[in-house]
Design an enzyme around this catalytic site. Structure first.
Site, PDB file in Angstrom:
ATOM      1  N   TYR A  79       0.792  -1.230   0.000  1.00 13.93           N
ATOM      2  CA  TYR A  79       0.000   0.000   0.000  1.00 13.93           C
ATOM      3  C   TYR A  79       0.827   1.285   0.000  1.00 13.93           C
ATOM      4  O   TYR A  79       0.760   2.079  -0.920  1.00 13.93           O
ATOM      5  CB  TYR A  79      -0.975  -0.007   1.193  1.00 13.93           C
ATOM      6  CG  TYR A  79      -1.902  -1.183   1.158  1.00 13.93           C
ATOM      7  CD1 TYR A  79      -2.836  -1.316   0.131  1.00 13.93           C
ATOM      8  CD2 TYR A  79      -1.844  -2.202   2.110  1.00 13.93           C
ATOM      9  CE1 TYR A  79      -3.680  -2.412   0.053  1.00 13.93           C
ATOM     10  CE2 TYR A  79      -2.676  -3.298   2.048  1.00 13.93           C
ATOM     11  CZ  TYR A  79      -3.597  -3.397   1.020  1.00 13.93           C
ATOM     12  OH  TYR A  79      -4.426  -4.481   0.950  1.00 13.93           O
ATOM     13  N   PRO A  89     -11.173  -0.214  -2.844  1.00 15.63           N
ATOM     14  CA  PRO A  89     -12.399  -0.875  -3.306  1.00 15.63           C
ATOM     15  C   PRO A  89     -13.644  -0.019  -3.037  1.00 15.63           C
ATOM     16  O   PRO A  89     -13.669   0.794  -2.111  1.00 15.63           O
ATOM     17  CB  PRO A  89     -12.457  -2.161  -2.461  1.00 15.63           C
ATOM     18  CG  PRO A  89     -11.103  -2.283  -1.821  1.00 15.63           C
ATOM     19  CD  PRO A  89     -10.604  -0.879  -1.680  1.00 15.63           C
ATOM     20  N   HIS A 145      -7.518   1.326   1.321  1.00 16.48           N
ATOM     21  CA  HIS A 145      -7.260  -0.078   1.651  1.00 16.48           C
ATOM     22  C   HIS A 145      -6.169  -0.321   2.699  1.00 16.48           C
ATOM     23  O   HIS A 145      -6.102  -1.390   3.297  1.00 16.48           O
ATOM     24  CB  HIS A 145      -6.883  -0.813   0.354  1.00 16.48           C
ATOM     25  CG  HIS A 145      -7.294  -2.240   0.315  1.00 16.48           C
ATOM     26  ND1 HIS A 145      -7.337  -3.052   1.435  1.00 16.48           N
ATOM     27  CD2 HIS A 145      -7.677  -3.039  -0.711  1.00 16.48           C
ATOM     28  CE1 HIS A 145      -7.723  -4.268   1.082  1.00 16.48           C
ATOM     29  NE2 HIS A 145      -7.940  -4.280  -0.212  1.00 16.48           N
ATOM     30  N   LYS A 187     -25.022 -19.847  -3.037  1.00 18.23           N
ATOM     31  CA  LYS A 187     -24.142 -20.797  -2.340  1.00 18.23           C
ATOM     32  C   LYS A 187     -24.881 -22.077  -1.959  1.00 18.23           C
ATOM     33  O   LYS A 187     -24.268 -23.062  -1.555  1.00 18.23           O
ATOM     34  CB  LYS A 187     -23.508 -20.142  -1.115  1.00 18.23           C
ATOM     35  CG  LYS A 187     -24.469 -19.605  -0.079  1.00 18.23           C
ATOM     36  CD  LYS A 187     -23.705 -18.822   0.988  1.00 18.23           C
ATOM     37  CE  LYS A 187     -24.663 -18.181   1.994  1.00 18.23           C
ATOM     38  NZ  LYS A 187     -23.958 -17.344   2.968  1.00 18.23           N
ATOM     39  N   SER A 193     -24.968 -28.043  -1.400  1.00 19.52           N
ATOM     40  CA  SER A 193     -25.731 -29.297  -1.555  1.00 19.52           C
ATOM     41  C   SER A 193     -24.848 -30.402  -2.142  1.00 19.52           C
ATOM     42  O   SER A 193     -25.139 -31.588  -2.004  1.00 19.52           O
ATOM     43  CB  SER A 193     -26.953 -29.065  -2.463  1.00 19.52           C
ATOM     44  OG  SER A 193     -26.550 -28.943  -3.828  1.00 19.52           O
ATOM     45  N   SER A 213     -17.223 -26.230  -1.205  1.00 20.31           N
ATOM     46  CA  SER A 213     -17.111 -24.836  -0.783  1.00 20.31           C
ATOM     47  C   SER A 213     -17.619 -23.930  -1.906  1.00 20.31           C
ATOM     48  O   SER A 213     -17.170 -24.052  -3.049  1.00 20.31           O
ATOM     49  CB  SER A 213     -15.642 -24.505  -0.489  1.00 20.31           C
ATOM     50  OG  SER A 213     -15.386 -23.146  -0.717  1.00 20.31           O
ATOM     51  N   PRO A 214     -18.563 -23.017  -1.605  1.00 16.02           N
ATOM     52  CA  PRO A 214     -19.022 -22.085  -2.642  1.00 16.02           C
ATOM     53  C   PRO A 214     -17.863 -21.282  -3.243  1.00 16.02           C
ATOM     54  O   PRO A 214     -17.835 -21.025  -4.449  1.00 16.02           O
ATOM     55  CB  PRO A 214     -20.002 -21.168  -1.899  1.00 16.02           C
ATOM     56  CG  PRO A 214     -20.511 -22.017  -0.766  1.00 16.02           C
ATOM     57  CD  PRO A 214     -19.343 -22.871  -0.357  1.00 16.02           C
ATOM     58  N   ASP A 215     -16.909 -20.896  -2.407  1.00 12.71           N
ATOM     59  CA  ASP A 215     -15.773 -20.124  -2.902  1.00 12.71           C
ATOM     60  C   ASP A 215     -14.957 -20.932  -3.903  1.00 12.71           C
ATOM     61  O   ASP A 215     -14.581 -20.438  -4.967  1.00 12.71           O
ATOM     62  CB  ASP A 215     -14.891 -19.686  -1.734  1.00 12.71           C
ATOM     63  CG  ASP A 215     -13.701 -18.873  -2.205  1.00 12.71           C
ATOM     64  OD1 ASP A 215     -13.930 -17.809  -2.808  1.00 12.71           O
ATOM     65  OD2 ASP A 215     -12.557 -19.308  -2.018  1.00 12.71           O
ATOM     66  N   SER A 265      -7.389 -13.465  -2.250  1.00 15.78           N
ATOM     67  CA  SER A 265      -6.982 -13.063  -0.901  1.00 15.78           C
ATOM     68  C   SER A 265      -7.492 -14.082   0.115  1.00 15.78           C
ATOM     69  O   SER A 265      -8.597 -14.605   0.003  1.00 15.78           O
ATOM     70  CB  SER A 265      -7.512 -11.668  -0.572  1.00 15.78           C
ATOM     71  OG  SER A 265      -8.912 -11.626  -0.717  1.00 15.78           O
ATOM     72  N   SER A 303      -7.448 -14.797   4.482  1.00 17.63           N
ATOM     73  CA  SER A 303      -7.244 -14.115   5.754  1.00 17.63           C
ATOM     74  C   SER A 303      -6.143 -14.776   6.579  1.00 17.63           C
ATOM     75  O   SER A 303      -6.047 -16.001   6.657  1.00 17.63           O
ATOM     76  CB  SER A 303      -8.547 -14.127   6.553  1.00 17.63           C
ATOM     77  OG  SER A 303      -8.340 -13.547   7.820  1.00 17.63           O
ATOM     78  N   SER A 330     -11.353 -11.857  -5.109  1.00 19.37           N
ATOM     79  CA  SER A 330     -11.641 -11.869  -3.678  1.00 19.37           C
ATOM     80  C   SER A 330     -13.108 -12.202  -3.444  1.00 19.37           C
ATOM     81  O   SER A 330     -13.988 -11.660  -4.110  1.00 19.37           O
ATOM     82  CB  SER A 330     -11.327 -10.499  -3.059  1.00 19.37           C
ATOM     83  OG  SER A 330     -11.476 -10.536  -1.663  1.00 19.37           O
ATOM     84  N   GLN A 331     -13.330 -13.110  -2.499  1.00 17.32           N
ATOM     85  CA  GLN A 331     -14.690 -13.342  -2.014  1.00 17.32           C
ATOM     86  C   GLN A 331     -14.893 -12.454  -0.795  1.00 17.32           C
ATOM     87  O   GLN A 331     -14.113 -12.516   0.156  1.00 17.32           O
ATOM     88  CB  GLN A 331     -14.891 -14.807  -1.598  1.00 17.32           C
ATOM     89  CG  GLN A 331     -16.265 -15.026  -0.973  1.00 17.32           C
ATOM     90  CD  GLN A 331     -16.457 -16.410  -0.373  1.00 17.32           C
ATOM     91  OE1 GLN A 331     -17.388 -17.102  -0.702  1.00 17.32           O
ATOM     92  NE2 GLN A 331     -15.577 -16.827   0.517  1.00 17.32           N
TER      93      GLN A 331
END
Length: 603
Positions: free
Chosen positions: A112, A125, A348, A424, A429, A433-435, A459, A461, A531-532
């Site tokens: 940054y 963002p 950011h 998701k 179902s 993982s949805p991601d 990204s 965490s 990024s999610q």
């Protein structure tokens, strides 16, 4: 084929529910911030071998065999006992022993504060909130008043250190970023920027800044007894601001903050030579946050509304619209348009997306239950208009910033879509993982457009560690490459490397060859920056690409639909944001079709 998809997700750590990018859970534990932080583990330094092995795996699908062999030889040399890699590794381990987090300061600087491109589009963002229907400008004022009260309600949890502790996979997360986003601001420099936070001052700020028609106002949001103003009182104050700024200011001073950081750094030093200007700038920097009361934008069709709202959040539409109605260095700027376009933009450096979205969720929830209550008419001071003395040199800087902003506006291509076929719910179902599901669809969409795989940044965490920020999930792998190639065939760790490089810069006269290798440059050229950012609110975050020939992709998987934003630069002939967005929708449907027509694999 399905087996490839399953193995790809497992290897990327994407199937297990403890995935790094899974939405966090919240437990309302009242506790002192410091005690919580001290209980978190420190970020470990990975083993040298593990990182080098993973780096080679990441190179495999994106570089030519000859380049891969060359990189392999360089890595073998780098890892030799008693060699440069071992020395750098020991240096990193010593740094990790001495510091709370060996990475966070370096990350803040390199990602940054050392970055010299404008924060607009290239770093900050934007978030698009659900569209509002204001029948009159009073509707805009009422919404803004409730929003301000909601942020102050969130701030009270920060001030009293009663912020709910977040958990991921049963582990508590670092809450430090929440304490960095209010009363903070980025300060430009001619070579490197800094970030200031005024929350720990002897007299912490009690005001916000409101900007309307390019004019900035200080609005005190607390009474003399320390209680926050009510929604009704805030509304009255906003009305005063509106009525005293009916004409657009000739010189949009805020647009200076959108310029290239070195240019803005020089202009900033010139601007604050004047005492009045310096006091006005300090008032903006010290404010808890900023609210931008925007003029209406040209009307857009319903299907283009979200895209138009996205660009308004990212850059304001250009110098003739709302780009001068900002102070882009301010960490939090909430945008409330007269036409019902609402959202925010954030600088950011102090925080990642999830804490910002948690704040948004709290504010939206607060606004939904908050009603305007008539309060006794206590006389309130008139909000103070901030004055700026514009010299010919400052006027010249403003004109240059306007021109550069308009170039950026014309160069940004954005497409914000709502994928309505499923959310998701479907990947879950299928025990996926949805991601991971969306990431593989992105890989497929990109491969179909370019017939090659590309370096992909997602990204992840690091907040399970003290002062943790973010790390990289490299979604492109050997398995993902096999999957995307097989899909249309009719017949069938990175931050550690950054740490080693920065340790080398501190320790050595010359960089080791692995950091000069072509493959290293290829691996860090993220054509897909993704990024999610999951939220309870039906919103979507958007950001610009990180390379000239790349895409920025952000998505929020809701239960029954997926909000996503795709950005690219018009100046690159090879990229096309609407085409990738369409390709992503088709890939999501095709992967669903594959799962529905193939016996389920055991994951």
């Amino acid at each position: 084929m399905l087996g490839i998809l399953a193995r790809t997700m497992v290897k990327a750590g994407m199937v297990k529910p403890s995935s790094l990018v899974k939405p966090v859970s919240v437990t309302r534990v009242t506790g002192r911030y410091l005690a919580h932080q001290e209980g978190l583990p420190k970020l470990p330094v990975p083993s040298l071998k593990q990182t080098c092995d993973r780096y080679l795996d990441a190179l495999d699908p994106i570089v030519e065999p000859e380049e891969l062999n060359n990189s392999r030889q360089l890595l073998e040399e780098f890892q030799k006992p008693g060699g440069v890699g071992e020395r750098l590794q020991k240096g990193l381990e010593r740094r990790a022993e001495k510091m709370e987090n060996w990475l966070s300061d370096w990350w803040l600087q390199t990602a940054y504060l050392d970055y010299r491109m404008p924060v607009v589009v290239h770093s900050s963002p934007g978030v698009v909130l659900p569209r509002m229907e204001f029948s009159d400008r009073q509707g805009q004022m009422r919404y803004a008043a409730k929003l301000i009260a909601g942020v102050l309600d969130f701030k009270s949890m920060i001030d009293h250190e009663t912020l709910p502790v977040e958990y991921l996979g049963g582990k508590p997360l670092c809450m430090n970023q929440y304490y960095q986003v209010l009363s903070s601001c980025r300060i430009p420099g001619t070579k490197r920027d800094t970030v200031v936070n005024y929350t720990s001052d002897k007299r912490p700020p009690t005001h916000i800044t409101v900007v309307h028609n390019f004019q900035f106002f200080v609005l005190d949001v607390y009474n003399s007894d320390g209680t926050p103003l009510t929604v009704d009182q805030i509304y009255i104050q906003l009305e005063k601001i509106w009525n005293s700024s009916l004409q657009t200011n000739k010189e949009p001073i805020g647009i200076l903050t959108s310029n290239h950081r070195n240019s803005w750094g020089k202009a900033y030093n010139n601007l604050i030579k004047d005492k009045t200007n310096k006091e006005s700038v300090r008032a903006i920097q010290k404010s808890i946050f900023t609210v931008c009361l925007d003029a209406p934008m040209p009307r857009a069709s319903d299907d283009m509304y979200r895209t138009r709202a996205g660009v308004q959040m990212l850059h304001g539409g250009g110098s003739r619209w709302n780009s001068g109605n900002r102070w882009f260095d301010k960490t939090l700027q909430f945008i409330v348009g007269e036409d019902g376009t609402c959202g925010l933009i954030y600088e950011h450096a102090p925080a990642e997306g999830p804490p910002i979205v948690s704040l948004i969720d709290h504010v939206v929830q607060y606004m939904n239950k908050s009603e305007m209550v008539r309060t006794p008419m206590v006389p309130l001071l008139m909000p103070r208009k901030l004055r700026f003395n514009i010299t010919p040199e400052i006027k010249k800087d403003i004109e240059a910033a306007k021109q550069n902003m308009n170039i950026m506006v014309h160069d940004l291509e954005l497409k914000v879509n709502v994928f309505r076929h499923f959310g998701k719910d479907f990947p879950k179902s299928q025990k996926m993982s949805p991601d991971a599901f969306i990431q593989m669809a992105l890989q497929l969409a990109y491969y179909r457009m370019y017939k090659r795989c590309c370096p992909t940044y997602e990204s992840a965490s690091l907040r399970m560690f003290r002062l943790g920020r973010t790390d990289t999930i490299r979604s492109t792998s050997t398995d993902s490459a096999r999957f995307v190639k097989a899909m249309d065939d009719p017949a069938k760790n990175v931050q550690h490397l950054l740490g080693l490089k920065l340790q080398a810069i501190e320790d050595l006269a010359a960089l080791p060859e692995i950091f000069m290798d072509t493959s290293y440059a290829v691996a860090l050229h993220y054509n897909l920056s993704t990024s999610q950012v999951p939220a309870k609110t039906d919103c979507v975050m958007c950001f610009g690409p990180v390379v000239p020939d790349g895409y920025g992709v952000c998505y929020n998987p809701m239960e029954k639909h997926i909000n996503f934003a795709v950005s690219a630069f018009n100046s690159c002939q090879e990229t096309n944001a609407p085409q990738l967005a369409q390709g992503l929708e088709e890939a999501l449907l095709d992967i669903r079709g594959l799962l529905e027509t193939t016996p389920r694999a055991r994951l």
